[in-house]
Design a protein around this motif. Structure first.
Motif, PDB file in Angstrom:
ATOM      1  N   ALA A   7      39.722  31.965  39.305  1.00 50.80           N
ATOM      2  CA  ALA A   7      38.570  32.846  39.502  1.00 50.80           C
ATOM      3  C   ALA A   7      37.707  32.361  40.650  1.00 50.80           C
ATOM      4  CB  ALA A   7      37.760  32.922  38.209  1.00 50.80           C
ATOM      5  N   LYS A  13      38.946  36.236  35.810  1.00 47.67           N
ATOM      6  CA  LYS A  13      38.444  35.218  34.885  1.00 47.67           C
ATOM      7  C   LYS A  13      39.244  35.240  33.585  1.00 47.67           C
ATOM      8  CE  LYS A  13      34.025  35.009  34.183  1.00 47.67           C
ATOM      9  NZ  LYS A  13      32.590  35.362  33.968  1.00 47.67           N
ATOM     10  N   GLU A 327      35.988  30.257  35.394  1.00 52.06           N
ATOM     11  CA  GLU A 327      36.847  31.007  34.472  1.00 52.06           C
ATOM     12  C   GLU A 327      36.080  31.513  33.249  1.00 52.06           C
ATOM     13  OE1 GLU A 327      39.825  31.923  35.145  1.00 52.06           O
ATOM     14  OE2 GLU A 327      40.052  30.706  36.966  1.00 52.06           O
TER      15      GLU A 327
END
Length: 412
Positions: A7, A13, A327
């Motif tokens: 990400a 994500k 993330e």
């Protein structure tokens, strides 16, 4: 879109939904508080709530005696004072802990001595403890970090061999077990915290267990928490023979504690299940060293901390942490910035302003490298929060976040 792309580099994500949250306090606490107020006293000796809190705690922990105090820091000071720790004595403890572990040692004008740690449980290495013992050593102050039990059989054997007191700092370690035994009931005293950042909260507060089951020792501990007054069975004795602090718990704290204690089993069991699942989910990853629990032990995970094997990764710890946060997995590099003996208090040998006392009674020093494993832990660890309000998907997302970031940075 490439699902494997981090990400932080523009990929998707892992965690796209909020982590579970919940209310810690509700109608149960409100009812107990109202009852406390209706007593027309908030003093522990005259009211019923602190007494009930202790009865319930004693039943849960299987002990005969415990004393309520104003904080976990106070609990440790009370235990040290009752153990007879005094001017110039040495107390061996962990270099990765909160200042609250150390305050009582210095208030008793004793000298903190630091033992190195096991690299993956983050608790004291018994061999290092034994190597630090001198004729001045009076006690071992065991820190069960993050809800993880220390190697108590080995520590108790060392204590018996050298005639030392053992005090357990269980501030982060409710209902965790070592070979079936609850930590806090194994040493001479167990010290618990109920501040707002622990498994249960009374705002501030704490408990000391008296594990000998001896009534006279209980009276000693009880008195040390209350100016050396003995307020028992409706009577008050004020026979003052030495200095003791005032660390009394109020009825309002006790009332909240009564309600909170009813939730403790569920809280700890949920955290145990979640922490163990994280370990299962990240075990075997090259470059990742999970939070280790001794065989036969159970951890109640006040937090989850794993370490990076940076020789197996192409990133720094800071880069790994930033990538994991991107993330959607909040985390913190390490637990505290440095081992506690590198704080100015120890480097300047100044417990009191404009004084080197009690350090000037001792030749103990605190150089960098004193506890190399502990220092390495803080340089390579990543800490993740665990909450009883999380759901199963939150835990799976944590696992997947760690796995994704690790896969990206693994060396070929």
């Amino acid at each position: 879109m490439d699902e494997r792309r981090l990400a932080i580099h523009g990929g998707p994500k892992v965690k796209t939904t909020p982590f579970g949250t919940g209310k810690r306090f509700g109608e149960e606490e409100a009812r107990e508080l109202l009852e406390a107020l209706e007593q027309n006293t908030l003093f522990y000796h005259h009211g019923k709530k602190v007494k009930q809190f202790l009865r319930d705690f004693n039943e849960l922990y299987g002990v005969d005696y415990s004393v309520a105090v104003s904080s976990g820091t106070a609990a440790i000071h009370v235990a040290l004072g009752a153990a007879g720790v005094t001017v110039g004595d040495e107390v061996i403890t962990s270099p990765i802990t909160d200042q609250g572990t150390l305050i009582g040692i210095l208030y008793q004008n004793a000298i903190p001595v630091f033992a190195d740690l096991h690299p993956h449980t983050y608790n004291m290495d018994p061999a290092s403890i034994e190597s630090r013992i001198t004729p001045r050593t009076k006690a071992i102050l065991v820190v069960h970090l993050a809800g993880n039990p220390s190697d108590m059989d080995a520590i108790m054997a060392i204590a018996r061999k050298h005639d030392l007191k053992v005090i357990e700092d269980c501030a982060q370690s409710y209902l965790c077990r070592y070979k079936g035994r609850l930590v806090g009931t194994i040493g001479d005293y167990g010290c618990f915290s109920t501040n707002d950042f622990k498994h249960i909260s009374t705002g501030d507060g704490g408990i000391v267990t008296v594990n000998s089951g001896d009534e006279e020792e209980y009276r000693l501990v009880h008195a040390f928490a209350d100016k050396n007054y003995q307020r028992l069975q409706g009577q008050v004795r004020r026979d003052l023979s030495y200095l003791a602090p005032n660390y009394r718990m109020t009825e309002l704290q006790g009332a909240v504690g009564v309600a909170q204690l009813k939730k403790l089993r569920r809280i700890c069991e949920t955290r145990r299940r979640y922490g163990d699942r994280i370990t299962e989910g990240i075990s075997g990853l090259r470059g990742i060293q999970p939070h280790q629990v001794y065989e036969g032990g159970t951890c109640s995970y006040w937090f989850y901390m794993f370490r990076l094997d940076l020789d197996a990764l192409t990133c720094s710890r800071a880069e790994f942490s930033e990538a994991l946060a991107a993330e959607g997995i909040p985390n913190q590099p390490g637990y505290i910035p440095e081992v506690v003996y590198l704080q100015p208090l120890f480097q300047k040998r100044q417990a009191y302003l404009n004084s080197h006392f009690p350090f000037d009674l001792s030749d103990v020093t605190y150089p960098r490298g004193l506890c190399p494993t502990a220092e390495q832990i803080l340089q390579t660890a990543v800490r993740i929060g665990v909450s009883e309000f999380f759901d199963e998907q939150d835990i799976e997302d944590i696992i997947q976040g760690i796995r994704k970031v690790t896969a990206h940075y693994q060396k070929p």
